[in-house]
Each structure stands twice: as structure tokens, then as C-alpha cells.
Enzyme design. Structure first.
Site, PDB file in Angstrom:
ATOM      1  N   HIS B 140       0.911  -1.340  -0.136  1.00  0.00           N
ATOM      2  CA  HIS B 140      -0.167  -0.059   0.069  1.00  0.00           C
ATOM      3  C   HIS B 140       0.930   1.385  -0.111  1.00  0.00           C
ATOM      4  CE1 HIS B 140      -2.287  -3.227   1.916  1.00  0.00           C
ATOM      5  NE2 HIS B 140      -3.144  -2.922   0.869  1.00  0.00           N
ATOM      6  N   GLY B 141       2.053   1.123  -0.313  1.00  0.00           N
ATOM      7  CA  GLY B 141       2.878   2.383  -0.635  1.00  0.00           C
ATOM      8  C   GLY B 141       3.472   3.054   0.677  1.00  0.00           C
TER       9      GLY B 141
END
Lengths: 691, 175
Positions: B140-141
């Protein structure tokens, strides 16, 4: 269930659901308003007990499956992992394994009750056949479940039972290969048995729903065998039957708890604590007690195919019972001849059970054949004939009349039943035990007194510590203890070491570990999480070092050894909680080197005479001698002392949670006795309104 | 059921309540082992004992991953530049403010030991990636810096530091 429901929910949410899914109405009409004959006796509570046992088996089984590994290399160890390491794992396993026996006890009572009171007769034929189907499914489930721990009896039981199908002409062998999924019982067999053992209970539950459904369409039978005619003949299911069933179930739980907490291995075979070995067959392959009558029938027929047909026929014949017995009168209470033949039939079944546990030789074979003929004669000759010639006594006009007329006649069958069951049951159990009898040399280890025996038994910590010392200094030269970890030495209920002491003890050992970064194996000091190492790298090395005989692992030795207790003694054992066969045997074996072989006994080369050992020729030389190990606590350094201490220690390694089991057992027993009392008085109060 | 309700509690009521209460106590007692069995068993707990890790094979600028209690643990031998970067950050820029000094052992400033589990939803971040040169979680970065502190993305907290101690200059004990 028949007719419109009287259920009328007031709550709007319940109303909303009821219009769309009338589940509440179904439950109400089946288990609350459902009219129950008011004269049901306690034999009728076994239906409820069976539902309870099915639930117990499914719940404990689902949980055990969370910890069990269905693989030939891991199954045995995973079961021991459950018992040793999982929180309350020992309880869950014993509930499940003894639960199977309880389930069968209840189902046999339930079936015999149906037989006695003619519960299979019009209009309950489908109900009865569904019951036979449930029984067949139970047998299949029980058998496959017994295979899962992958002990010696599991493995050989699976081999023998699957080989039954090889009797089928032409395709038999192909079918057996199909069942195995291999060339012998092996990993594919275990895997599919696990899958099916998990599946079938839900199938049983499904058929039970049909069974109960059929019951509620036809209505319950009752001891008088006459249908309810007026309101006066019945009482609503709740609270009357509910509370009576609850009391029956609680009493049964008390009986169940006795087995689980005090004699958990009484009904099992010691051989199943030995891991499956495809190279060695146990001396006697005996099924669990609940299959013994059918096993006896199988062995009575001197033909492979014939035996298999007879065995399956003995169960299938039950399905035809409604048509074999066409008597108009249902209850044997009013059929003087049928009643007598019923009890003879019960005795025949118990006799077959006894013979099923005997070695198939001599008089036992002849007796088996006679009783097999009797078994089939009851269904195929006696019942059809009786229904034509017997004159039944007059039936009561109604159930209400039966209740009012109840007199001394009700007590008598109860008493005679108890006597018949007690005598027959003891024969059966005695037979089971005799199966492992060893007659020559007449050797039974003396029963010693152990600190861990009895309901309040506890291990003697000093004794365990001495036993550990003897194991380490003597036994561990040849024997592994592969299921015991060093951390266990600090477990509650054990030798009572502190975690630091256990860690120090572990550090004295060299443990093989690896591979390391360089790909090599290396040795490091032991840690608490390590298991006691084996003195040999593998079984072949152990054999090579011991003249071909691999020294067995000692972890389960005290549970994996047993001996014949004899017929009456064996019955008392259940009440006296006798569970010390293993330690008695070990002690006697270790001390059994003193005697000379009797004249005429041919001692094989390289063996030693030991009258306790099966066959009396043991490869292990005398391991203990006086003064070999010195104790810090001043206990005498004698073989007698060593033998007893190490036997107690091995009992602890075989059952590390023994103390916890007995302690919890006492609490459960006290609770259940109080609970049974409360239920009994509640039941009396509730029924006071009905009489 | 017969409806003989009276205002006064009777002995019968007491009996019914006592029986019901005993049933409830029994049911609760039965539930206990059925739930307790789901907790880690004794062998699992024993296997979670502390582990020792030799640091000598880890060159400057490299990292290794070891497992303790089933969790991946990054042990990173940081370069001087990485340590400086980690220490020159303005605390007010951090979502979960913590100094680099608080995340390493004194005197062993170059050694970063963190549990390599993203504090967002438990994925494993990749080391030496992301715009801060620390860790980057591909799920999810989330972006962590060279001290394992969260700098960008949805993760709320810095990478956790497991309990550990230096047994010698080249050996640590985790747990």
C-alpha cells in the site's frame, strides 16, 4: 411437526422472520409443544444422550483436527503433541476417544430398547431403517477414526478391515487397492480416512435430522406399545421430556467423566501407543469392543467370502426387522415368549462379543459358530415364528391406563436387565482382556503401590528425579525418549525442577543441529526446547549396535505395555481406577532377570531369560545392578529401588498431565454430582404436576 | 407449563434458579478448554525462545533477515551516510516522532534491528527502497526511512524494534 404449528410469536422481529422462514415454529412444534407419551421410561432418554454424544464428538473432533496432521510420518507424533503440549489437549483427546465408546454404549441401549418395545413396527419402519443407516455410518466413522492416531492397532486394524473387501469375487483385489490408494495401507489411506472421518459425522447429523423428523411424524413409541389416544396420554415435550432427558444426560455425563478422568485408557489397547510398524503384526489384532460381536461372526464362518457376507448380513438383517417380526403387539412387555427370547438374544450378542476377543481356536470356534447361528436364528426363525404362534397378554386401553396401573411389574425387568447387562458386560470385558492373555509360565507382574494411583494420586517428585537420573545414566545408552523435551522437566506435575535447572540439564547434552551457512551439520549445547536426543543416528544404527533388535523409544513405554488382568479383576479395575499396568510391567521386567530359565525352555542364542517378557526371551541384557547409580537423597542403591523409580519416571513421560487430569476430574465429578441432584429434584417438581 | 406464579419466591423457584445457574456454570466451564486450546501450545511457546545472531558476515550497507517467533527481523549495517540522514531529520516531519538514537543501542549506532512487518496491514517492506532509502512496502505504498520510521503512506507507526541486546560486539540476542 404434523399439523399446523401453535407457535405464535409476539416479538415483531420474530414475526417477520417466522413469515419468511418458520424455523421458530419448527423448533416449537418439535421440541416444545410436541406431545410426548407420558409413560416413557429412562430407556427413552438415550435418544437425547445420543444427540449429546454426537455433538460432543463433532465439537471435540473439529478441535482435534486443528492440531492433527494426517501424514504417516507425523500423525502419531501430532497426536502426542496434542496430548502433551496443546492447552487441555489431553482432555479433548480423551473426551473424543472415550466419547466414541460412550456413543456406542448409548446406541446399543437405544437399539435394544427399540427391539424390546417394538419401536420398528408400523408406522415406524422408515424411522427404524434410518436408524440402521446411522448405525452403519457410525461404524464406518468409528473405524476410520481409530486409524488416525497411526498406532499399531490402527494400522493393522485398517489392513485387516480393508482386506475384507478382497473377499469379493473377481474384483476384490482391485477394490482393496482402490481403497488403499497404494500397494498397502499407507499415506494415501490415512489421508482419505481423515477426510472421510471428518465428513461422515456431518452425514450422520443429516440422517439424524431425518430420523428425528420421521420420529415426529409417526410419534414416539412407548413402553405400553399403544398409540396415544387422548390428551391425557401425552405431556408437552417441554418441560416434561426436556427435564427428564436433561437428567438422563447429566447422569450419563457422570459415567462418561469417570472414564475420561480416571480410566481414560481402560477401553483402549496398549498396542496403539506403539507407532505403526508395517513390518510387525501385534500378537492379537482385536477391534474396539463395540465391533467384537461382528468380528466373532466374521471369524466363525470357515470361508473368507462367507464370513464377510455373514458379518455384513448381521447388520443388514436389522433393516428387515419390521417385516421379519409381524406380531401385532409391539411391546415385549405383553409378549411373554418374545420377552424371553429378547434376553436370550442379548446374551447371545454379549457372548459373541466375548468370543470376538478370544483367540480363534478350540472351543471358542465352536461356541462362535453356535452363537452365530443363534444370532441369525433370532431374526430369521424366532421372530417370524413367534409373531404367528404367540398369544400376547391384553394391552392396556390407553397410555393413561398404563400409567395408573403401574405396579411391581415395572421394577422386575429393570432389575433383570441390570443383572443381565452386568453379567454379559463383564463377560465381554473379560474376554477383551483375555485376548491378550499369555498362558505359559503363568506370569503376571505383581501390583505395586504407586503414589500416582487412585483419584488423588500425585507423582513423587523425588522418585521422578531419581528415575530421570537412572534414565540418563543407564537407559539412555540405548533408548531414546523422543517425545519428551528438556523444558518438560520444569512443567507442573513433573519432577519439579526450575526452568533454570532444566536449561542447565539441557546444556549438558550435545544436540545435532544444522545445516549452517556452510551447509554443514554441527553440534551445539541443548536448549530447553530440544527433545531428549536418541543415542543412535537412526533405526538401522540402533539395530546394528544391538544385535538386530532396535531398542524401543521409552516416551510412551508405560502406556504401551499391558498384561492380562483376568476376568473378575478386570471388572473391579474399572471401579478401582486401576491404570498401573505399564509401570507394574516395567518394574517386573527390570527385576525379572534374576530367575533361571525353567528346565526344557529353549533359550534362543543371544537372549536372556525374563519371565515377564512376552516369549520370555529378551535380547536386552540385564540393565541394572546394585550400586550402579548413586542417589543424593540417600535412597538405597538397589535394583529394586532403581526399577521402581524408573518405572514411575516412565509413567510421567508417558502421561505428563496425569496430575492435572485427576485434579480436574475431582472438580468435574463434584460438580456433576451436585448438578445431577439439582436436575433430579427439578424433574420431580416438574413432573409432580403431571401425575 | 403450569402457571402458579406467586409474588413471593418459593422453594421451587429457588430450585429452578439453582439448576439453571449450575447449568450455566457448567457450560461456561466447558467453553474454557474449548477456547483455551486455540492459544499457542507449549512447543510453540518454547520455540519462541530468544535467538542469537552473529553480525560478522554483514558488511556495511548490507542487511540480513532472520526469523524470530515467526516474524522477519531486518538487521541492517548502516553506512555513516545513512546514519547521518536518519539523525538529521526534523522531528516535526515525522508522523510517529522518535529519534534514531532511541531506536538503536548506544555505541552500536550503525546497527538497525527492526521487525520487518509494515505497521499498516502486516506486509513485508523491501529494504533499501523508497524515496528515503530505508524500506518500501509494496502493498500500500508505505515508505520508511533508514531508521525504519514511517515517512509516507498509510502506515501509522514506525517499524517496531524487537527486544534485543548485544551479547558481544559482533553478536546480538533477540528476544
Amino acid at each position: 411437526m404434523s399439523g399446523p404449528s401453535s407457535y405464535n410469536p409476539q416479538n415483531p422481529a420474530l414475526k417477520w422472520i417466522e413469515r419468511r422462514l418458520p424455523l421458530g415454529g419448527l423448533i416449537h412444534s418439535s421440541f416444545i409443544a410436541y406431545p410426548t407419551p407420558r409413560n416413557l421410561n429412562y430407556w427413552w432418554t438415550f435418544g437425547a444422550i445420543l444427540s449429546m454424544m454426537l455433538a460432543v464428538q463433532i465439537i471435540t473432533g473439529v478441535i482435534l483436527a486443528m492440531h492433527y496432521t494426517p501424514h504417516v510420518d507425523l500423525a502419531f507424533k501430532s497426536v502426542e503433541g496434542i496430548v502433551r503440549d496443546v492447552n487441555y489437549g489431553w482432555l479433548l483427546r480423551y473426551l473424543h476417544s472415550n466419547g466414541a465408546s460412550m456413543f456406542f454404549i448409548a446406541v446399543y441401549v437405544h437399539m435394544l430398547r427399540g427391539l424390546y418395545y417394538g419401536s420398528y413396527k408400523e408406522p415406524r419402519e422408515v424411522l427404524w431403517i434410518l436408524g440402521v443407516i446411522i448405525y452403519l455410518l457410525m461404524m464406518a466413522t468409528g473405524f476410520m477414526g481409530y486409524v488416525l492416531p497411526w498406532g499399531q492397532m490402527s494400522f493393522w486394524g485398517a489392513t485387516v478391515i480393508t482386506n475384507l473387501f478382497s473377499a469379493i469375487p473377481y474384483v476384490g483385489d482391485s477394490i482393496v487397492t482402490l481403497l488403499w490408494g497404494g500397494y498397502a495401507v499407507g499415506n494415501p489411506t490415512l489421508n482419505r480416512f481423515f477426510s472421510l472421518h471428518y465428513l461422515l459425522p456431518f452425514v450422520i447429523a443429516g440422517v439424524v435430522v431425518l430420523h428425528v423428523w420421521a420420529l415426529h411424524v409417526a410419534g414416539q413409541n412407548n413402553p405400553a406399545g399403544v398409540e396415544p389416544k387422548t390428551e391425557k396420554d401425552t405431556v408437552p415435550f417441554t418441560p416434561y421430556a426436556t427435564i427428564k432427558d436433561a437428567f438422563g444426560m447429566a447422569c450419563f455425563l457422570l459415567f462418561f467423566a469417570w472414564f475420561v478422568f480416571y480410566i481414560p485408557n481402560y477401553l483402549g489397547d496398549p498396542d496403539n501407543y506403539v507407532q505403526a510398524n508395517p513390518a510387525v503384526t501385534p500378537a492379537h489384532i482385536v477391534p474396539e469392543w463395540y465391533y467384537l460381536p461382528f468380528y466373532a461372526i466374521l471369524r466363525s464362518i470357515p470361508s473368507k467370502l462367507g464370513g464377510v457376507i455373514a458379518m455384513f448380513g448381521a447388520i443388514i438383517v436389522l433393516a428387515f426387522l419390521p417385516w421379519l417380526d409381524s406380531a401385532k403387539t409391539r411391546s415385549s412387555k405383553y409378549r411373554p415368549l418374545a420377552k424371553q427370547f429378547f434376553w436370550i438374544f442379548v446374551a447371545v450378542c454379549l457372548g459373541l462379543g466375548y468370543l470376538g476377543a478370544q483367540p480363534p481356536e478350540g472351543i471358542y470356534v465352536i461356541a462362535g459358530r453356535i452363537l452365530t447361528v443363534c444370532y441369525f436364528a433370532y431374526f430369521l426363525i424366532v421372530l417370524p415364528l413367534l409373531s404367528r404362534i404367540e398369544t400376547a397378554r391384553p394391552l392396556p386401553n390407553s397410555i393413561a391406563d398404563d400409567v395408573l396401573a403401574k405396579s411391581g411389574s415395572r421394577k422386575a425387568p429393570m432389575v433383570s436387565t441390570m443383572i443381565a447387562v452386568a453379567v454379559g458386560g463383564s463377560l465381554l470385558l473379560g474376554g477383551m482382556n483375555n485376548a491378550k492373555a499369555e498362558n505359559s509360565h503363568g506370569t503376571t507382574p505383581p501390583s505395586l503401590s504407586w503414589s500416582f494411583a487412585g483419584p488423588f494420586g500425585k507423582f513423587d517428585q523425588g522418585q521422578l528425579q531419581r528415575g530421570l537420573k537412572i534414565y540418563k545414566e543407564v537407559c539412555s545408552a540405548c533408548h531414546a525418549l523422543s517425545l519428551v523435551a528438556f523444558r518438560n522437566l520444569a512443567d507442573p506435575g513433573g519432577p519439579g525442577y526450575t526452568p533454570a535447572q532444566a536449561a542447565a540439564f539441557a546444556a549438558e547434552y550435545k544436540i545435532k543441529d544444522g545445516p549452517n551457512d556452510a551447509g554443514d551439520m554441527f553440534e551445539r549445547p541443548g536448549r530447553p526446547a530440544d527433545y531428549f536426543p536418541s543415542p543412535f543416528p537412526n533405526e538401522q544404527a540402533a539395530r546394528a549396535a544391538n544385535g538386530g533388535a532396535a531398542p524401543p523409544d521409552l516416551s510412551l513405554m508405560a502406556k504401551a505395555r499391558g498384561y492380562e488382568r483376568g476376568f473378575p479383576q478386570f471388572i473391579f479395575d474399572a471401579f478401582m481406577q486401576f491404570q498401573e499396568k505399564g509401570p507394574n510391567y516395567i518394574d517386573a521386567l527390570l527385576q525379572g532377570y534374576e530367575e533361571k530359565a525353567p528346565a526344557g525352555f529353549a533359550l534362543p542364542e543371544g537372549s536372556y531369560y525374563n519371565r515377564i517378557f512376552p516369549g520370555h526371551a529378551i535380547k536386552m541384557p540385564k540393565p541394572l545392578s546394585d550400586g550402579q547409580v548413586t542417589f543424593d537423597d540417600g535412597s538405597p542403591a538397589t535394583v529394586q529401588q532403581y526399577a521402581k523409580d524408573v518405572a514411575a519416571f516412565l509413567m510421567w513421560t508417558a502421561e505428563p498431565h496425569l496430575e492435572a487430569r485427576k485434579r480436574l476430574g475431582l472438580q468435574v465429578m463434584i460438580f456433576l454430582i451436585i448438578f445431577c441432584g439439582l436436575l433430579y429434584f427439578t424433574k420431580r417438581k416438574v413432573w409432580a404436576a403431571a401425575h | 407449563m403450569t402457571s402458579t406464579t406467586s409474588a413471593e419466591p418459593t422453594r421451587r423457584d429457588f430450585l429452578y434458579v439453582a439448576t439453571g445457574a449450575a447449568a450455566a456454570v457448567g457450560a461456561a466451564a466447558v467453553a474454557w478448554p474449548l477456547i483455551s486450546q486455540m492459544n499457542p501450545d507449549a512447543s510453540t511457546i518454547a520455540a519462541g525462545a530468544p535467538i542469537e545472531v552473529d553480525l560478522t558476515p554483514i558488511a556495511e550497507g548490507q542487511d540480513i533477515k532472520v526469523f524470530w517467533r515467526g516474524k522477519p527481523i531486518y538487521i541492517m549495517n548502516r553506512t555513516k551516510k545513512q546514519v547521518e540522514e536518519a539523525r538529521s531529520v526534523n522531528m516535526s516531519n515525522l508522523p510517529d516522532p522518535q529519534t534514531d538514537q532511541a531506536r538503536v543501542k548506544e555505541g552500536h549506532d550503525q546497527w538497525l534491528v527492526v521487525i520487518g512487518i509494515c505497521t499498516h496491514l502486516g506486509c513485508i517492506p523491501i529494504a533499501h527502497e523508497g524515496s528515503y532509502g530505508g524500506f518500501f512496502c509494496p502493498c500500500h505504498g508505505s515508505v520508511y526511512d533508514t531508521s525504519g520510521r514511517i515517512r509516507q503512506g498509510p502506515a501509522p507507526l514506525n517499524l517496531a524494534v524487537p527486544p534485543y541486546a548485544f551479547v558481544s560486539d559482533t553478536k546480538i540476542k533477540i528476544g
